[in-house]
Design a protein around this motif. Structure first.
Motif, PDB file in Angstrom:
ATOM      1  N   ARG A 151      -6.930  12.329   0.491  1.00  0.00           N
ATOM      2  CA  ARG A 151      -6.510  10.938   0.641  1.00  0.00           C
ATOM      3  C   ARG A 151      -5.043  10.869   1.049  1.00  0.00           C
ATOM      4  NH1 ARG A 151      -9.870   6.865  -1.905  1.00  0.00           N
ATOM      5  NH2 ARG A 151     -11.587   7.848  -3.025  1.00  0.00           N
ATOM      6  N   VAL A 152      -4.698   9.771   1.734  1.00  0.00           N
ATOM      7  CA  VAL A 152      -3.316   9.467   2.112  1.00  0.00           C
ATOM      8  C   VAL A 152      -3.016   8.035   1.694  1.00  0.00           C
ATOM      9  CG1 VAL A 152      -1.758   9.055   4.072  1.00  0.00           C
ATOM     10  CG2 VAL A 152      -3.176  11.108   4.023  1.00  0.00           C
ATOM     11  N   SER A 153      -1.798   7.819   1.193  1.00  0.00           N
ATOM     12  CA  SER A 153      -1.343   6.481   0.810  1.00  0.00           C
ATOM     13  C   SER A 153      -0.096   6.130   1.624  1.00  0.00           C
ATOM     14  CB  SER A 153      -1.016   6.440  -0.681  1.00  0.00           C
ATOM     15  OG  SER A 153      -0.348   5.238  -1.028  1.00  0.00           O
ATOM     16  N   VAL A 154       0.012   4.883   2.059  1.00  0.00           N
ATOM     17  CA  VAL A 154       1.180   4.389   2.790  1.00  0.00           C
ATOM     18  C   VAL A 154       1.793   3.247   1.994  1.00  0.00           C
ATOM     19  CG1 VAL A 154       2.025   3.371   4.943  1.00  0.00           C
ATOM     20  CG2 VAL A 154       0.178   5.078   5.004  1.00  0.00           C
ATOM     21  N   GLU A 155       3.090   3.348   1.715  1.00  0.00           N
ATOM     22  CA  GLU A 155       3.772   2.342   0.901  1.00  0.00           C
ATOM     23  C   GLU A 155       5.110   1.959   1.524  1.00  0.00           C
ATOM     24  OE1 GLU A 155       3.843   2.750  -3.289  1.00  0.00           O
ATOM     25  OE2 GLU A 155       2.086   4.057  -3.383  1.00  0.00           O
ATOM     26  N   TRP A 156       5.624   0.797   1.116  1.00  0.00           N
ATOM     27  CA  TRP A 156       6.897   0.288   1.612  1.00  0.00           C
ATOM     28  C   TRP A 156       7.911   0.230   0.465  1.00  0.00           C
ATOM     29  CZ3 TRP A 156       2.467  -0.293   4.079  1.00  0.00           C
ATOM     30  CH2 TRP A 156       2.484  -0.249   5.479  1.00  0.00           C
ATOM     31  N   PHE A 157       9.189   0.461   0.814  1.00  0.00           N
ATOM     32  CA  PHE A 157      10.243   0.455  -0.211  1.00  0.00           C
ATOM     33  C   PHE A 157      10.462  -0.941  -0.805  1.00  0.00           C
ATOM     34  CE2 PHE A 157      12.183   4.233   2.176  1.00  0.00           C
ATOM     35  CZ  PHE A 157      11.625   5.142   1.296  1.00  0.00           C
ATOM     36  N   ASP A 158      10.401  -1.956   0.035  1.00  0.00           N
ATOM     37  CA  ASP A 158      10.612  -3.328  -0.426  1.00  0.00           C
ATOM     38  C   ASP A 158       9.636  -3.637  -1.564  1.00  0.00           C
ATOM     39  OD1 ASP A 158      11.013  -6.013  -0.792  1.00  0.00           O
ATOM     40  OD2 ASP A 158      10.396  -6.619   1.226  1.00  0.00           O
ATOM     41  N   ASP A 159      10.182  -4.012  -2.730  1.00  0.00           N
ATOM     42  CA  ASP A 159       9.308  -4.218  -3.889  1.00  0.00           C
ATOM     43  C   ASP A 159       8.851  -5.663  -4.063  1.00  0.00           C
ATOM     44  OD1 ASP A 159      11.671  -5.340  -4.660  1.00  0.00           O
ATOM     45  OD2 ASP A 159      11.888  -4.209  -6.530  1.00  0.00           O
ATOM     46  N   SER A 160       9.019  -6.485  -3.038  1.00  0.00           N
ATOM     47  CA  SER A 160       8.515  -7.853  -3.116  1.00  0.00           C
ATOM     48  C   SER A 160       6.990  -7.836  -3.166  1.00  0.00           C
ATOM     49  CB  SER A 160       8.979  -8.678  -1.911  1.00  0.00           C
ATOM     50  OG  SER A 160       8.357  -8.214  -0.729  1.00  0.00           O
ATOM     51  N   ALA A 161       6.416  -8.871  -3.731  1.00  0.00           N
ATOM     52  CA  ALA A 161       4.963  -8.955  -3.852  1.00  0.00           C
ATOM     53  C   ALA A 161       4.299  -8.892  -2.483  1.00  0.00           C
ATOM     54  CB  ALA A 161       4.572 -10.248  -4.571  1.00  0.00           C
ATOM     55  N   GLU A 162       4.930  -9.520  -1.491  1.00  0.00           N
ATOM     56  CA  GLU A 162       4.371  -9.541  -0.137  1.00  0.00           C
ATOM     57  C   GLU A 162       4.318  -8.126   0.447  1.00  0.00           C
ATOM     58  OE1 GLU A 162       5.167 -11.670   4.208  1.00  0.00           O
ATOM     59  OE2 GLU A 162       6.643 -11.875   2.585  1.00  0.00           O
ATOM     60  N   SER A 163       5.416  -7.379   0.277  1.00  0.00           N
ATOM     61  CA  SER A 163       5.453  -6.013   0.808  1.00  0.00           C
ATOM     62  C   SER A 163       4.503  -5.097   0.070  1.00  0.00           C
ATOM     63  CB  SER A 163       6.877  -5.453   0.704  1.00  0.00           C
ATOM     64  OG  SER A 163       7.474  -5.380   1.967  1.00  0.00           O
ATOM     65  N   GLN A 164       4.478  -5.210  -1.239  1.00  0.00           N
ATOM     66  CA  GLN A 164       3.609  -4.340  -2.033  1.00  0.00           C
ATOM     67  C   GLN A 164       2.128  -4.604  -1.767  1.00  0.00           C
ATOM     68  OE1 GLN A 164       4.669  -1.597  -3.883  1.00  0.00           O
ATOM     69  NE2 GLN A 164       6.405  -2.174  -2.618  1.00  0.00           N
ATOM     70  N   ALA A 165       1.814  -5.813  -1.331  1.00  0.00           N
ATOM     71  CA  ALA A 165       0.424  -6.136  -0.995  1.00  0.00           C
ATOM     72  C   ALA A 165      -0.025  -5.413   0.279  1.00  0.00           C
ATOM     73  CB  ALA A 165       0.269  -7.641  -0.820  1.00  0.00           C
ATOM     74  N   ARG A 166       0.943  -4.922   1.057  1.00  0.00           N
ATOM     75  CA  ARG A 166       0.621  -4.232   2.310  1.00  0.00           C
ATOM     76  C   ARG A 166       0.252  -2.767   2.085  1.00  0.00           C
ATOM     77  NH1 ARG A 166       5.695  -4.305   5.636  1.00  0.00           N
ATOM     78  NH2 ARG A 166       4.364  -3.419   7.268  1.00  0.00           N
ATOM     79  N   LYS A 167       0.568  -2.211   0.923  1.00  0.00           N
ATOM     80  CA  LYS A 167       0.310  -0.780   0.737  1.00  0.00           C
ATOM     81  C   LYS A 167      -1.201  -0.521   0.713  1.00  0.00           C
ATOM     82  CE  LYS A 167       0.589  -0.603  -4.336  1.00  0.00           C
ATOM     83  NZ  LYS A 167       1.378  -0.082  -5.485  1.00  0.00           N
ATOM     84  N   TYR A 168      -1.569   0.660   1.144  1.00  0.00           N
ATOM     85  CA  TYR A 168      -2.993   0.994   1.209  1.00  0.00           C
ATOM     86  C   TYR A 168      -3.175   2.505   1.114  1.00  0.00           C
ATOM     87  CZ  TYR A 168      -1.909   2.176   6.088  1.00  0.00           C
ATOM     88  OH  TYR A 168      -1.363   2.719   7.223  1.00  0.00           O
ATOM     89  N   ALA A 169      -4.392   2.912   0.819  1.00  0.00           N
ATOM     90  CA  ALA A 169      -4.756   4.330   0.773  1.00  0.00           C
ATOM     91  C   ALA A 169      -6.099   4.496   1.466  1.00  0.00           C
ATOM     92  CB  ALA A 169      -4.826   4.823  -0.666  1.00  0.00           C
ATOM     93  N   PHE A 170      -6.341   5.683   2.001  1.00  0.00           N
ATOM     94  CA  PHE A 170      -7.587   5.913   2.711  1.00  0.00           C
ATOM     95  C   PHE A 170      -8.038   7.372   2.586  1.00  0.00           C
ATOM     96  CE2 PHE A 170      -4.080   6.453   5.661  1.00  0.00           C
ATOM     97  CZ  PHE A 170      -4.393   7.634   6.343  1.00  0.00           C
ATOM     98  N   LYS A 171      -9.341   7.570   2.769  1.00  0.00           N
ATOM     99  CA  LYS A 171      -9.916   8.908   2.740  1.00  0.00           C
ATOM    100  C   LYS A 171      -9.748   9.578   4.102  1.00  0.00           C
ATOM    101  CE  LYS A 171     -13.628   7.620  -0.467  1.00  0.00           C
ATOM    102  NZ  LYS A 171     -15.110   7.522  -0.621  1.00  0.00           N
ATOM    103  N   CYS A 172      -9.532  10.899   4.088  1.00  0.00           N
ATOM    104  CA  CYS A 172      -9.417  11.648   5.336  1.00  0.00           C
ATOM    105  C   CYS A 172      -9.617  13.134   5.050  1.00  0.00           C
ATOM    106  CB  CYS A 172      -8.061  11.410   6.008  1.00  0.00           C
ATOM    107  SG  CYS A 172      -6.643  11.745   4.936  1.00  0.00           S
ATOM    108  N   HIS A 173      -9.668  13.922   6.100  1.00  0.00           N
ATOM    109  CA  HIS A 173      -9.828  15.375   5.997  1.00  0.00           C
ATOM    110  C   HIS A 173     -10.991  15.750   5.069  1.00  0.00           C
ATOM    111  CE1 HIS A 173      -6.299  16.194   8.422  1.00  0.00           C
ATOM    112  NE2 HIS A 173      -5.742  15.166   7.810  1.00  0.00           N
ATOM    113  N   ARG A 174     -12.123  15.182   5.410  1.00  0.00           N
ATOM    114  CA  ARG A 174     -13.369  15.445   4.693  1.00  0.00           C
ATOM    115  C   ARG A 174     -14.449  15.818   5.707  1.00  0.00           C
ATOM    116  NH1 ARG A 174     -13.688  11.721  -0.328  1.00  0.00           N
ATOM    117  NH2 ARG A 174     -11.487  11.591  -0.891  1.00  0.00           N
TER     118      ARG A 174
END
Length: 352
Positions: free
Chosen positions: A223-246
Motif C-alpha cells: 500500500r501507498v499513502s499520500v498526505e499533505w502537511f497542511d493540517d486544516s480539515a480541508e487538506s486532511q480530507a484530501r489524504k488517501y491510500a491505495f493498494k499496489c504491487h500485488r
C-alpha cells in the motif's frame, strides 16, 4: 527529447543496493550504497554498448560494515553515508577521504541532506535523530530522542518526515532544527506535527514532495499513502491510500509484496513506486491515478531516484526476501538501470 530508453550501469555492487541518489548539479553522476560495505560513484556519460550497458564506475568508498544509506551534500563532490557501523560519515568524492561526523549507539537506517538549511539528518535504530550543521563541521550534532525505532526518513524544502514503528510519524520543521543546532539548549526541539500513519503495517519508504506540500509513505503490505502537511480539515480530507504491487496467484489469491521505494519527480509532482513484485509504477498524486507500469524487472526493486532535472529515473534491483533469507546473495544479480524518460512520460495528463 528522444523517446524513452533504458540502459544498465557497468560494474554494479556485489550485494543488495540500499539506496541510490543523483548529484544535485549533474544528472550524469550517481551514488549508490550497498550491503557489500561500499559506496559506489558512477558516471553515466559515454557510449552505450551493444549489450545495453553504459556509464562507468568512477570509484568505490569502502566502509567497515554494510552501508544502509547515502546521499549527496551541498555539491557534486560531497556525500554522506551511514550504516551498520553505527557511524555517520562525510565522503569527499574527489579525494576519497571519509570523515566521521557522529556515532549512534545502534545501526543508522538513513541519512538525508537539506540544501536549503545545510543540515544533515540521520535516523538510527537507537531511536534518535542526529542533526548535523554541515556548514560548521566542528559543531556538535544535536540529538533528538524518538518514541520508537525509525524506519524511513525524507526531507522536503522545509520539513523532515520520520516514520517509525507503531505507525508513528513525526514531522519536524527544518528552520527550527537549524536554529536549535546553532543555539543549543536543554530543551530538544519538538515535532512540528505528530501523526498516526494511514498505513496499518510497517512503513517501508517515505518520499517528500519537492513542492513542499506533503509526502508519500509505503508499507510492507502493498500500500501507498499520500498526505499533505497542511493540517486544516480541508487538506486532511484530501489524504488517501491505495493498494499496489500485488499479483494474482495461479490459485486466484491476492499475493501482496512490500513497496520498497518511492521517489517524486522534481518538476511534475508525480511519483514512482517500486516493489518486491519486480515492477515500477508511475503515479499522479493529485489525480489519484496510475499513469504507467513498466515491464517486470529481473529482481525485486530496492531503490529509486529521479535526477535533479527529471531526465532520468534510476532503478536498483536485487534479490528480495520475499521467498526467505536462506543463502541470500545479491552477487551477480544486483543491477542498476537508468531509464531516460520521454518528454511526457512523467508529466500528469493535462499539465503544460
Amino acid at each position: 527529447m528522444a523517446p524513452s530508453a533504458q540502459f544498465e550501469l557497468a560494474q554494479p555492487p556485489s550485494d543488495a543496493v540500499s539506496s541510490i541518489a543523483f548529484a544535485p548539479g549533474s544528472s550524469s553522476r550517481i551514488i549508490a550504497s550497498s550491503w557489500d560495505k561500499n559506496v559506489y560513484l558512477y558516471s553515466i556519460d559515454g557510449e552505450r554498448s551493444e549489450e545495453g550497458v553504459q556509464g562507468s564506475l568512477i570509484r568505490t568508498f569502502e566502509h567497515r560494515a554494510p552501508v544502509m544509506s547515502v546521499c549527496f551534500g551541498a555539491s557534486d563532490a560531497e556525500a554522506f553515508s551511514a550504516g551498520m557501523d553505527w557511524q555517520v560519515s562525510r565522503i569527499d568524492l574527489d579525494s576519497g577521504d571519509i570523515t566521521a561526523l557522529s556515532k549512534h549507539t545502534a545501526p543508522v537506517r538513513q541519512v538525508v541532506y537539506s540544501r536549503e538549511h545545510s543540515l544533515l539528518i540521520s535516523a538510527s535504530w537507537d531511536s534518535t535523530l542526529h542533526i548535523h550543521k554541515t556548514s560548521d563541521p566542528s559543531s556538535t550534532p544535536l540529538t533528538i530522542s524518538l518514541p520508537a525505532k525509525p524506519h524511513a526518513l525524507a526531507a522536503s524544502p522545509s520539513k523532515v518526515v520520520v516514520a517509525m514503528t507503531a505507525r508513528l510519524v513525526h514531522i519536524y520543521d527544518l528552520a527550527t532544527l537549524s536554529a536549535a543546532v546553532s543555539t543549543p539548549s536543554e530543551q530538544a526541539p519538538q515535532p512540528w506535527q505528530t501523526r498516526e500513519s494511514s498505513l496499518k503495517f510497517l512503513t517501508r519508504a517515505v518520499a517528500a514532495m519537492p513542492s513542499d506540500a506533503g509526502y508519500a509513505t509505503s508499507s510492507i503490505e502493498g500500500r501507498v499513502s499520500v498526505e499533505w502537511f497542511d493540517d486544516s480539515a480541508e487538506s486532511q480530507a484530501r489524504k488517501y491510500a491505495f493498494k499496489c504491487h500485488r499479483q494474482t496467484s495461479a490459485e486466484g489469491t491476492d499475493v501482496v509484496y512490500p513497496v520498497n521505494a518511492l521517489a517524486f519527480h522534481p518538476a511534475f509532482g508525480t511519483f514512482a513506486s517500486g516493489g518486491g513484485d519486480t515492477t515500477v509504477a508511475l503515479w499522479d498524486a493529485e489525480a489519484k491515478r496510475r499513469m504507467k507500469i513498466y515491464p517486470k524487472f529481473p529482481e525485486s526493486v530496492a531503490a529509486l531516484a529521479f535526477s535533479t532535472d527529471g531526465r532520468y529515473l534510476a532503478i536498483a534491483t536485487c534479490p528480495g526476501f520475499e521467498t526467505g533469507m536462506e543463502d541470500y546473495s545479491g552477487e551477480g544479480r544486483t543491477r542498476i538501470l537508468i531509464r531516460e524518460l520521454s518528454e511526457t512520460e512523467a508529466r500528469p495528463k493535462g499539465a503544460k
